[in-house]
Scaffold this active site. Sequence first.
Site, short mmCIF file in Angstrom:
data_model
loop_
_atom_site.label_atom_id
_atom_site.label_comp_id
_atom_site.label_asym_id
_atom_site.label_seq_id
_atom_site.Cartn_x
_atom_site.Cartn_y
_atom_site.Cartn_z
N ARG A 134 46.66 37.58 40.88
CA ARG A 134 47.33 36.29 40.85
C ARG A 134 48.78 36.47 41.27
O ARG A 134 49.31 37.58 41.27
CB ARG A 134 47.27 35.68 39.44
CG ARG A 134 45.85 35.42 38.92
CD ARG A 134 45.89 34.85 37.52
NE ARG A 134 44.56 34.55 37.01
CZ ARG A 134 43.80 35.40 36.32
NH1 ARG A 134 44.26 36.62 36.06
NH2 ARG A 134 42.60 35.05 35.89
N HIS A 263 47.48 31.67 46.26
CA HIS A 263 46.21 31.80 45.53
C HIS A 263 45.02 31.85 46.48
O HIS A 263 43.94 32.32 46.09
CB HIS A 263 46.04 30.64 44.54
CG HIS A 263 45.25 31.01 43.33
ND1 HIS A 263 45.69 31.91 42.38
CD2 HIS A 263 44.01 30.62 42.91
CE1 HIS A 263 44.78 32.05 41.43
NE2 HIS A 263 43.75 31.30 41.73
N ARG A 266 43.72 35.31 46.80
CA ARG A 266 42.84 35.72 45.70
C ARG A 266 41.42 35.18 45.91
O ARG A 266 40.44 35.91 45.72
CB ARG A 266 43.42 35.23 44.38
CG ARG A 266 42.58 35.54 43.13
CD ARG A 266 43.37 35.15 41.89
NE ARG A 266 42.52 34.97 40.73
CZ ARG A 266 42.19 35.94 39.87
NH1 ARG A 266 42.61 37.17 40.07
NH2 ARG A 266 41.44 35.68 38.81
N HIS A 294 38.38 37.31 34.79
CA HIS A 294 37.83 36.07 34.24
C HIS A 294 37.21 36.33 32.86
O HIS A 294 36.53 37.34 32.68
CB HIS A 294 36.75 35.50 35.17
CG HIS A 294 37.31 34.89 36.42
ND1 HIS A 294 36.55 34.63 37.54
CD2 HIS A 294 38.57 34.46 36.72
CE1 HIS A 294 37.30 34.08 38.47
NE2 HIS A 294 38.53 33.97 38.00
N TYR A 303 32.17 31.52 43.83
CA TYR A 303 32.31 32.21 45.11
C TYR A 303 30.96 32.46 45.78
O TYR A 303 30.91 32.73 46.98
CB TYR A 303 33.07 33.52 44.92
CG TYR A 303 34.47 33.29 44.39
CD1 TYR A 303 35.45 32.72 45.20
CD2 TYR A 303 34.80 33.59 43.07
CE1 TYR A 303 36.72 32.47 44.71
CE2 TYR A 303 36.08 33.35 42.58
CZ TYR A 303 37.03 32.78 43.41
OH TYR A 303 38.29 32.54 42.93
#
Length: 323
Positions: A134, A263, A266, A294, A303
């Site tokens: 991040r 972001h 990422r 996470h 994803y």
Amino acid sequence: MKKAEAMQRLSECLRLQRYSRNTIKVYSEWLDRYINFLVGCHAETIEEKMGQFLTRIVTQDHVSASTQKQALCAIIYFYKRVLGMEIGDISFLRSKRPVRLPEVFSRQEVWRVLDRLDGEGWLWGAIMYGCGLRLEECCSLRIKDVDIDRRLIIVRQGKGNKDRVVPLPTLLIEPLQKQIRKLEELHARYAAARVPVSLPDKLDKKYPNAPYSWEWFWLFPAAGPCVDPKWEGKLYHVHNTAVQKRVRRAVLAARIPKKAGCHTFRHSFATHWLENAEGNHEIALKRLQELLGHKDVKPTMVYLHLLPKLDNVASPLDCRKAA
């Protein structure tokens, strides 16, 4: 209880439980808005007051579902943790959470952006894309967090105040070594002038020499120590907005027609990592969840929807027959 006292007690309770600065700021803002709302509220019970407030921010302020949930968590935390009160069932209009897929660069677009960054700017983008960090995690790296020999980066106090370890890409080794060598002289000057770096959890009180030590020095320090007396002239890491502006300029220069920023690196890391992963997707998702930090696998599963689908059925547009 007066408003100032309520705000102070909320802040103290959050700090005691080691919540991040951003969480403390957001929760305080919601409590401030909620207290202002109570002035003209005529509901009898706490649950009715909360319900009216949460409905109002949706109908009048048009906040998103995640923002409404954030407000709900802030107010419940105040009642339960600060005042020690139990909350019953709350009836309010819930904002619907739309299904949105994150914006992702193609592999070619990643390099088009990185090619328009140089120096520390290139390192910021390469670390966020190559390691899935991040923005805040990238900016707050210290010298001790980069283990070049073992090819690891240790992310300290990530989201949820959790540490994790991510692999260091081979392509980053030489630029990071160059960056560290460049910082040696800068650190020596600050240490000689007794300019401290900021440390977490009041470690500077326990270890008085730590703020001047090499291992605690920032990998990406700010341009100079803070001039505000409130921050005691300490040296902080580069500000998030400086990184965001530089990356955004690079995206515009690359003429990429996407709403992209830091972001997006990422998101691109996660998508491309899954594309490279071999074998069972269930196992790959679990590993990706660890790399991204996470708490649950559900946000990682989004994803999967971004992976290219192999489909043997041709589109009707590609099946035009010659007349």
